[in-house]
Design a protein around this motif. Sequence first.
Motif, mmCIF file in Angstrom:
data_model
loop_
_atom_site.group_PDB
_atom_site.id
_atom_site.type_symbol
_atom_site.label_atom_id
_atom_site.label_comp_id
_atom_site.label_asym_id
_atom_site.label_seq_id
_atom_site.Cartn_x
_atom_site.Cartn_y
_atom_site.Cartn_z
ATOM 1 N N SER A 21 0.853 -1.202 0.000
ATOM 2 C CA SER A 21 0.000 0.000 0.000
ATOM 3 C C SER A 21 0.879 1.240 0.000
ATOM 4 O O SER A 21 0.974 1.951 1.007
ATOM 5 N N PRO A 22 1.551 1.518 -1.122
ATOM 6 C CA PRO A 22 2.547 2.597 -1.157
ATOM 7 C C PRO A 22 2.003 3.991 -0.874
ATOM 8 O O PRO A 22 2.736 4.864 -0.443
ATOM 9 N N GLU A 23 0.710 4.214 -1.099
ATOM 10 C CA GLU A 23 0.124 5.539 -0.895
ATOM 11 C C GLU A 23 -0.459 5.706 0.504
ATOM 12 O O GLU A 23 -0.844 6.807 0.892
ATOM 13 N N GLN A 24 -0.539 4.624 1.249
ATOM 14 C CA GLN A 24 -1.229 4.656 2.537
ATOM 15 C C GLN A 24 -0.312 5.118 3.670
ATOM 16 O O GLN A 24 0.874 4.832 3.688
ATOM 17 N N ASN A 25 -0.914 5.844 4.634
ATOM 18 C CA ASN A 25 -0.211 6.259 5.849
ATOM 19 C C ASN A 25 -0.546 5.264 6.958
ATOM 20 O O ASN A 25 -1.692 4.847 7.099
ATOM 21 N N PHE A 26 0.449 4.902 7.754
ATOM 22 C CA PHE A 26 0.245 3.964 8.859
ATOM 23 C C PHE A 26 0.765 4.578 10.150
ATOM 24 O O PHE A 26 1.796 5.241 10.151
ATOM 25 N N PHE A 27 0.051 4.339 11.268
ATOM 26 C CA PHE A 27 0.606 4.744 12.548
ATOM 27 C C PHE A 27 1.213 3.517 13.216
ATOM 28 O O PHE A 27 0.942 2.384 12.827
ATOM 29 N N TYR A 76 3.461 7.112 9.079
ATOM 30 C CA TYR A 76 4.595 6.796 8.216
ATOM 31 C C TYR A 76 4.085 6.300 6.874
ATOM 32 O O TYR A 76 3.053 5.633 6.781
ATOM 33 N N GLN A 77 4.839 6.636 5.845
ATOM 34 C CA GLN A 77 4.479 6.252 4.480
ATOM 35 C C GLN A 77 5.744 5.854 3.732
ATOM 36 O O GLN A 77 6.835 6.354 4.029
ATOM 37 N N LEU A 78 5.571 4.978 2.766
ATOM 38 C CA LEU A 78 6.685 4.579 1.914
ATOM 39 C C LEU A 78 7.198 5.794 1.152
ATOM 40 O O LEU A 78 6.414 6.598 0.653
ATOM 41 N N ASN A 79 8.498 5.928 1.059
ATOM 42 C CA ASN A 79 9.113 7.034 0.318
ATOM 43 C C ASN A 79 9.414 6.566 -1.105
ATOM 44 O O ASN A 79 10.425 5.913 -1.354
ATOM 45 N N GLY A 80 8.531 6.898 -2.024
ATOM 46 C CA GLY A 80 8.672 6.489 -3.420
ATOM 47 C C GLY A 80 9.863 7.104 -4.125
ATOM 48 O O GLY A 80 10.267 6.651 -5.191
ATOM 49 N N ARG A 81 10.460 8.141 -3.514
ATOM 50 C CA ARG A 81 11.614 8.807 -4.129
ATOM 51 C C ARG A 81 12.939 8.245 -3.618
ATOM 52 O O ARG A 81 14.008 8.710 -4.029
ATOM 53 N N SER A 82 12.867 7.275 -2.732
ATOM 54 C CA SER A 82 14.088 6.687 -2.186
ATOM 55 C C SER A 82 14.915 6.035 -3.294
ATOM 56 O O SER A 82 14.378 5.424 -4.211
#
Length: 198
Positions: A21-27, A76-82
């Motif tokens: 779920s690359p666009e999703q925010n998780f706590f 926290y969210q996946l950083n697609g620019r990493s």
Amino acid sequence: MLEHFFGSKTRLKLLKIFFRSPEQNFFVRELARLAETQLHAVRREISNLERMNLIMQVTADEAKSNEVGTERSKYYQLNGRSLLFAEIKALLDKGELMEEKQLIDEIVLKGGDIKLFILTGIFNGEKNANTDLLLVGKLKPAVIMKIIKMYEKDLGKAIRYTLMDEKEFKDRREMGDKFLYNIFEVKHNLVVNEYNLS
């Protein structure tokens, strides 16, 4: 297997959650629940993933502002620019293929006398399939269920599977059963094919 590359099972579980779920925010508490891991282990790995620039902290959005918990404002969210994004994704995808092969091998080895084994649905991105896995033969349902449940836990998704004995399969095929013909019409992979179907 991949936990050896990533250094910990918790880190691997978190990466799978973020990449699914690359666009999703998780706590944090949500991640601990999804990963079925202790909170302190999740916090440690989040810190590691942040240092590697694979995930980033984001501002809490309105939809989650009413969540209960002391860390509800830290998302926290996946950083697609990493710089590591593409490589980690490729590695996770290959790991999923290896897990899929392991599932197939285990079902073939322990699932009974299998005459037909078809994969479709989530295994090849076929959204119109009525099932993900079809097995026909003199099967061991309890063994198959146990194998699939273990794989579901690693995959993080439910697998819809269908079991039939040979008589039911032949009867339904002769009747032109819609459920069965849907499986043949959509994209599918034949793993075991003693009926010489195409």
